[in-house]
Design a protein around this motif. Structure first.
Motif, mmCIF file in Angstrom:
data_model
loop_
_atom_site.group_PDB
_atom_site.id
_atom_site.type_symbol
_atom_site.label_atom_id
_atom_site.label_comp_id
_atom_site.label_asym_id
_atom_site.label_seq_id
_atom_site.Cartn_x
_atom_site.Cartn_y
_atom_site.Cartn_z
ATOM 1 N N THR A 14 0.828 -1.210 0.000
ATOM 2 C CA THR A 14 0.000 0.000 0.000
ATOM 3 C C THR A 14 0.862 1.259 0.000
ATOM 4 O O THR A 14 0.388 2.337 0.318
ATOM 5 C CB THR A 14 -0.925 0.014 1.226
ATOM 6 O OG1 THR A 14 -0.120 -0.074 2.417
ATOM 7 C CG2 THR A 14 -1.880 -1.165 1.200
ATOM 8 N N SER A 15 2.145 1.100 -0.337
ATOM 9 C CA SER A 15 3.046 2.247 -0.354
ATOM 10 C C SER A 15 2.646 3.219 -1.458
ATOM 11 O O SER A 15 1.933 2.878 -2.397
ATOM 12 C CB SER A 15 4.487 1.787 -0.586
ATOM 13 O OG SER A 15 4.641 1.322 -1.914
ATOM 14 N N ALA A 458 7.707 5.773 8.120
ATOM 15 C CA ALA A 458 6.787 4.665 7.855
ATOM 16 C C ALA A 458 7.172 3.411 8.623
ATOM 17 O O ALA A 458 6.297 2.663 9.092
ATOM 18 C CB ALA A 458 6.752 4.367 6.360
ATOM 19 N N TYR A 459 8.471 3.165 8.727
ATOM 20 C CA TYR A 459 8.960 2.002 9.468
ATOM 21 C C TYR A 459 10.382 2.310 9.926
ATOM 22 O O TYR A 459 11.307 2.325 9.115
ATOM 23 C CB TYR A 459 8.952 0.735 8.603
ATOM 24 C CG TYR A 459 9.349 -0.513 9.371
ATOM 25 C CD1 TYR A 459 8.397 -1.274 10.037
ATOM 26 C CD2 TYR A 459 10.680 -0.909 9.453
ATOM 27 C CE1 TYR A 459 8.760 -2.396 10.761
ATOM 28 C CE2 TYR A 459 11.058 -2.029 10.173
ATOM 29 C CZ TYR A 459 10.094 -2.767 10.826
ATOM 30 O OH TYR A 459 10.453 -3.877 11.557
ATOM 31 N N PRO A 460 10.582 2.571 11.205
ATOM 32 C CA PRO A 460 11.928 2.886 11.700
ATOM 33 C C PRO A 460 12.792 1.627 11.789
ATOM 34 O O PRO A 460 12.550 0.747 12.616
ATOM 35 C CB PRO A 460 11.670 3.474 13.088
ATOM 36 C CG PRO A 460 10.336 2.944 13.500
ATOM 37 C CD PRO A 460 9.547 2.720 12.246
ATOM 38 N N PHE A 461 13.792 1.536 10.921
ATOM 39 C CA PHE A 461 14.658 0.356 10.878
ATOM 40 C C PHE A 461 15.686 0.415 12.004
ATOM 41 O O PHE A 461 16.248 1.477 12.299
ATOM 42 C CB PHE A 461 15.358 0.265 9.527
ATOM 43 C CG PHE A 461 14.421 -0.016 8.394
ATOM 44 C CD1 PHE A 461 14.079 -1.309 8.062
ATOM 45 C CD2 PHE A 461 13.847 1.034 7.668
ATOM 46 C CE1 PHE A 461 13.201 -1.571 7.014
ATOM 47 C CE2 PHE A 461 12.970 0.780 6.627
ATOM 48 C CZ PHE A 461 12.635 -0.522 6.304
ATOM 49 N N ALA A 462 15.945 -0.736 12.616
ATOM 50 C CA ALA A 462 16.845 -0.793 13.766
ATOM 51 C C ALA A 462 18.254 -1.200 13.396
ATOM 52 O O ALA A 462 19.222 -0.750 14.016
ATOM 53 C CB ALA A 462 16.291 -1.763 14.813
ATOM 54 N N ASN A 463 18.391 -2.070 12.372
ATOM 55 C CA ASN A 463 19.698 -2.617 12.008
ATOM 56 C C ASN A 463 19.539 -3.374 10.690
ATOM 57 O O ASN A 463 18.444 -3.387 10.103
ATOM 58 C CB ASN A 463 20.239 -3.534 13.110
ATOM 59 C CG ASN A 463 19.211 -4.558 13.567
ATOM 60 O OD1 ASN A 463 18.386 -5.035 12.776
ATOM 61 N ND2 ASN A 463 19.237 -4.902 14.849
ATOM 62 N N GLN A 464 20.607 -4.027 10.218
ATOM 63 C CA GLN A 464 20.519 -4.735 8.948
ATOM 64 C C GLN A 464 19.597 -5.948 9.046
ATOM 65 O O GLN A 464 18.945 -6.315 8.058
ATOM 66 C CB GLN A 464 21.904 -5.165 8.467
ATOM 67 C CG GLN A 464 21.926 -5.741 7.056
ATOM 68 C CD GLN A 464 21.428 -4.773 5.985
ATOM 69 O OE1 GLN A 464 21.477 -3.556 6.172
ATOM 70 N NE2 GLN A 464 20.932 -5.302 4.874
ATOM 71 N N ALA A 465 19.535 -6.578 10.212
ATOM 72 C CA ALA A 465 18.591 -7.682 10.393
ATOM 73 C C ALA A 465 17.164 -7.203 10.147
ATOM 74 O O ALA A 465 16.360 -7.897 9.512
ATOM 75 C CB ALA A 465 18.725 -8.270 11.794
ATOM 76 N N ASP A 466 16.846 -6.021 10.606
ATOM 77 C CA ASP A 466 15.515 -5.445 10.409
ATOM 78 C C ASP A 466 15.252 -5.194 8.925
ATOM 79 O O ASP A 466 14.148 -5.432 8.420
ATOM 80 C CB ASP A 466 15.414 -4.138 11.196
ATOM 81 C CG ASP A 466 14.005 -3.829 11.665
ATOM 82 O OD1 ASP A 466 13.101 -4.665 11.463
ATOM 83 O OD2 ASP A 466 13.805 -2.749 12.256
ATOM 84 N N ASN A 470 12.462 -7.272 6.739
ATOM 85 C CA ASN A 470 11.371 -6.464 6.208
ATOM 86 C C ASN A 470 11.777 -5.824 4.881
ATOM 87 O O ASN A 470 11.656 -4.613 4.685
ATOM 88 C CB ASN A 470 10.967 -5.407 7.240
ATOM 89 C CG ASN A 470 10.401 -6.044 8.489
ATOM 90 O OD1 ASN A 470 9.310 -6.604 8.477
ATOM 91 N ND2 ASN A 470 11.164 -5.989 9.577
ATOM 92 N N SER A 471 12.219 -6.701 3.963
ATOM 93 C CA SER A 471 12.690 -6.227 2.658
ATOM 94 C C SER A 471 11.602 -5.494 1.902
ATOM 95 O O SER A 471 11.874 -4.541 1.161
ATOM 96 C CB SER A 471 13.187 -7.408 1.822
ATOM 97 O OG SER A 471 14.098 -8.195 2.533
ATOM 98 N N ARG A 472 10.356 -5.928 2.048
ATOM 99 C CA ARG A 472 9.259 -5.234 1.371
ATOM 100 C C ARG A 472 9.140 -3.802 1.872
ATOM 101 O O ARG A 472 8.974 -2.863 1.074
ATOM 102 C CB ARG A 472 7.939 -5.966 1.599
ATOM 103 C CG ARG A 472 7.751 -7.209 0.773
ATOM 104 C CD ARG A 472 6.412 -7.861 1.046
ATOM 105 N NE ARG A 472 6.161 -8.978 0.131
ATOM 106 C CZ ARG A 472 5.094 -9.772 0.197
ATOM 107 N NH1 ARG A 472 4.192 -9.583 1.152
ATOM 108 N NH2 ARG A 472 4.942 -10.752 -0.680
ATOM 109 N N LEU A 473 9.215 -3.617 3.186
ATOM 110 C CA LEU A 473 9.124 -2.272 3.740
ATOM 111 C C LEU A 473 10.327 -1.433 3.323
ATOM 112 O O LEU A 473 10.198 -0.227 3.093
ATOM 113 C CB LEU A 473 9.008 -2.347 5.263
ATOM 114 C CG LEU A 473 7.659 -2.872 5.767
ATOM 115 C CD1 LEU A 473 7.757 -3.335 7.213
ATOM 116 C CD2 LEU A 473 6.581 -1.816 5.622
#
Length: 717
Positions: A14-15, A458-466, A470-473
């Motif tokens: 829905t981006s 929209a989505y605060p990323f924490a690190n590379q694992a995140d 959440n590759s789509r985000l």
């Protein structure tokens, strides 16, 4: 996957990503003539390293040929369209069934009974359902020694994507009030997913399954390691693995891939639908619950979701793991399975030669509906590159570039999973933007780059694992191009160009997914009209690109549309590729280049099945830029030259209600393996739509067939 499930998946993108016409002018203009006259250096890089384990020059430690591959010429008579309940191949060819749903892979397992009464536990040693992506790994004459030139003996790896429970059980699955009441049925279903790794051998001119010690089934019960950036992250800690280092099983394995060091890649596609999620208190979820809920929704696990097969309704830990609800009391999720869904959606690496090796989920390659994972051309001292599609309406195309540079000595190492650690656990993930002028950009998905930061609104990323989870985000955040269901990919051994099927998209032309240059069609399903009763991109297309500088690791590329699916009778504005009765098709899905440069196209269709069952075609492609600009109902795009019957023709048509998916050949080019998935899928026991392959009154069964030429020659050319 089945057209009855696939195109009806919930659209989770829905981006507000820009579409092609909104993208700013590219950094450079499209060249009028692209890549004409490949140099000897280019050929050396791309020409002979296409498919490890497939041809006589496939050992990556062997220098590739200095001359271009000769252009193949198709030699078979095209197969006509058909709605009969048979498998049709060209005159002079024969197709024999090798391996069907329920077939035993070990001695002592009873044969398939055709009654659906086999036990659930027995399916740990039987063929699963819905045969899909597949690869042949050559074996020496004896033992488990790899021989990439062997054509008479090998390990055949194949995916089992999903189920047709109507025929799997005695009388379909048993559900009362939304609850599964027979535990053994669920065990059977869980074992019928996953992967088969089976020894096959040619004796007296025919291939058969060898029921030996090398055989194994990898199912939803198989222990899996998490490897790469996500390993140990808080978002993958569960009751089963409180350290977040492993999970149980793999599911919805659709397309596949392979590595230059001799391992199999199976890819988790529409896994989200297997998990239930109650309307629980989201404030109890792990960490930042708003982030977690956003991720669950983006991946299709909405609040109130029930599992596709309701496995979560059976008592016991093996079944509770299909429920992502907050049921425990810990703050980190280590006493329930709220985080279990985050351990699915990956590329899984399997050693086909060593049953003792634990499969690994390679999380650095991202998490989405992985249709497959295809390596680019391999060269010493260069990174390993893998191409991937996210099969959902309006989702993205990705690639991964390894941090490690290829050492040809790694092709022959005994510990193949350790080699995988080297090349697949560290690297850069990219997502594609297809620009309106026929150029493209690979946008890096690395934490703290391109807006993938803790400050992302929209989505605060924490690190590379995140980012990987959440590759789509991440793709949403960087403005990746929304595509028409990116499915199988294939790399041309002649020039390194990458082809990708965009199977169809009923949402194309909507407000959220307007037409654009890379996805230019919106037309009526019945007439092909582009002005009335529009239904999206009904028949799909195949896109292709050439990496700039002839480098798979490049961050820019040029693209065109290789082939538009359409009925031959459609108007030229829709039938842009000029398809005729010998080669018209709908919903291209499976895709594979053989080592000689023939492109094989398989279909998974629901829009043309009034006229023909699903099919497989052979094509001799040109190169990006061999056509030119065109306009489709006012939308500008780029397309390749029309192929005609000489260079595109139908090779095989399947039985009723099936999908054709999964293909590979022996290195000598004389034996082809093809999968026929879910014949008769929408029928019932009372009124079956198919009895293939058994005939008579037999239940239909997904099966692998072996196609050979009657004169013993090479296939198709």
């Amino acid at each position: 996957m089945s057209h009855h499930d696939h195109d009806d998946d919930v659209v989770t993108n829905t981006s507000n990503n820009p579409h092609i016409l909104e993208v700013a002018e590219a950094r450079f203009t499209r060249r009028q003539t692209l890549f004409g006259g490949l140099s000897a250096t280019t050929v050396a890089l791309f020409g002979g390293l296409s498919l490890a384990g497939c041809d006589n020059d496939d050992d990556p430690s062997t220098p590739p040929p200095a001359e271009p591959l000769p252009t193949p010429k198709l030699s078979f008579v095209p197969v006509a369209k058909s709605t009969a309940d048979v498998l049709t191949v060209p005159d002079g060819y024969t197709a024999n069934v090798l391996y069907s749903l329920g077939d035993a892979i070990k001695e002592g397992i009873p044969a398939w009974s055709d009654t659906g009464t086999e036990t659930g536990s027995s399916y740990a040693d039987r063929a699963g359902d819905h045969h899909d992506g597949m690869y042949f790994f050559g074996l020496a004459a004896t033992g488990a020694t790899p021989d990439h030139k062997a054509s008479d003996r090998g390990m055949l790896c194949m995916n089992h994507e999903a189920l047709t429970t109507t025929y799997l059980h005695a009388a379909g699955s048993t559900t009362v009030g939304g609850v599964r009441t027979i535990e053994d049925e669920c065990i059977k279903e869980m074992n019928a997913h996953g992967v088969s790794v089976i020894e096959v051998k040619k004796t007296a001119g025919s291939f058969a399954v060898v029921k030996g010690a090398l055989n194994r089934r990898i199912t939803t019960f198989t222990d899996m390691e998490l490897s790469g950036p996500v390993r140990g992250d808080a978002q993958v800690k569960t009751k089963y693995s409180t350290t977040g280092t492993k999970t149980r099983g793999t599911v919805n394995n659709c397309a596949n891939g392979y590595t230059p060091w001799g391992t199999y890649l199976t890819c988790e596609e529409n896994w989200a639908g297997y998990f239930a999620r109650a309307a629980d208190d989201n404030s109890k979820r792990t960490g930042d619950h708003a982030k977690e809920v956003a991720a669950l929704n983006r991946y299709g696990n909405a609040q109130g979701a029930v599992g596709r097969h309701r496995w979560e309704t059976v008592t016991g830990d093996n079944f509770a793991r299909w429920n992502t609800s907050v049921l425990g009391t810990t703050t980190d999720g280590t006493d329930d399975y709220r985080n279990v869904i985050n351990t699915f959606g990956f590329v899984v690496e399997i050693d086909p030669y060593d049953p003792t090796k634990t499969p690994k989920k390679r999380t650095a390659l991202g998490r989405f509906a992985h249709e497959g994972c295809w390596p680019g051309p391999v060269a010493a001292g260069k990174p390993i590159v893998f191409y991937m599609g996210d099969d959902n309406r309006g989702d993205y195309v990705y690639k991964f570039v390894s941090e490690a540079l290829w050492n040809p000595a790694d092709a022959n190492k005994a510990d193949r999973m350790a080699v995988g650690d080297k090349y697949m656990d560290r690297g850069k993930l990219y997502v594609a933007k297809f620009n309106a002028n026929g150029t493209g950009d690979w946008v890096e998905l690395t934490f703290n780059l391109n807006g993938l930061t803790a400050a992302n609104a929209a989505y605060p990323f924490a690190n590379q694992a995140d980012v990987c989870l959440n590759s789509r985000l991440a793709g949403d955040a960087v403005g990746a191009t929304k595509m028409d269901r990116p499915e199988w990919g294939a790399v041309n051994p002649a020039n390194g160009e990458v082809y990708l099927t965009l199977t169809n998209n009923s949402n194309r032309g909507s407000a959220s997914q307007p037409v654009d240059a890379a996805n230019p069609r919106n037309y009526d399903a019945d007439t092909g009209s582009t002005t009335t009763s529009l239904n999206g991109n009904v028949n799909g297309h195949v896109i292709r690109w050439h990496e700039d500088g002839d480098s798979p690791a490049a961050t820019t590329f040029e693209w065109d549309i290789f082939l538009f699916g359409a009925r031959a009778a459609y108007p030229a504005e829709v039938n842009q590729s000029g398809l005729n009765a010998n080669n018209d098709l709908s919903s291209p899905d499976g895709l594979w280049f053989d080592p000689r440069g023939v492109l094989w196209i398989q279909t998974d269709d629901g829009a043309y099945t009034d006229t023909t069952n699903c099919m497989m075609l052979a094509a001799v492609p040109g190169e990006v830029g061999d056509g030119g600009p065109v306009t489709v109902a006012g939308q500008a795009t780029y397309k390749g030259k029309n192929l005609g019957s000489n260079n595109l023709r139908r090779f095989l048509v399947g039985p009723k209600d099936c999908e054709i998916t999964g293909i590979h050949m022996t290195p000598d080019g004389k034996t082809m393996f093809v999968n026929i998935q879910h014949p008769g899928e929408t029928g019932s026991l009372a009124a079956p739509l198919s009895h293939w392959p058994g005939g008579g009154t037999a239940r239909p069964r997904s099966s692998t067939v072996v196609v050979t030429r009657d004169d013993g020659g090479v296939i198709a050319i």
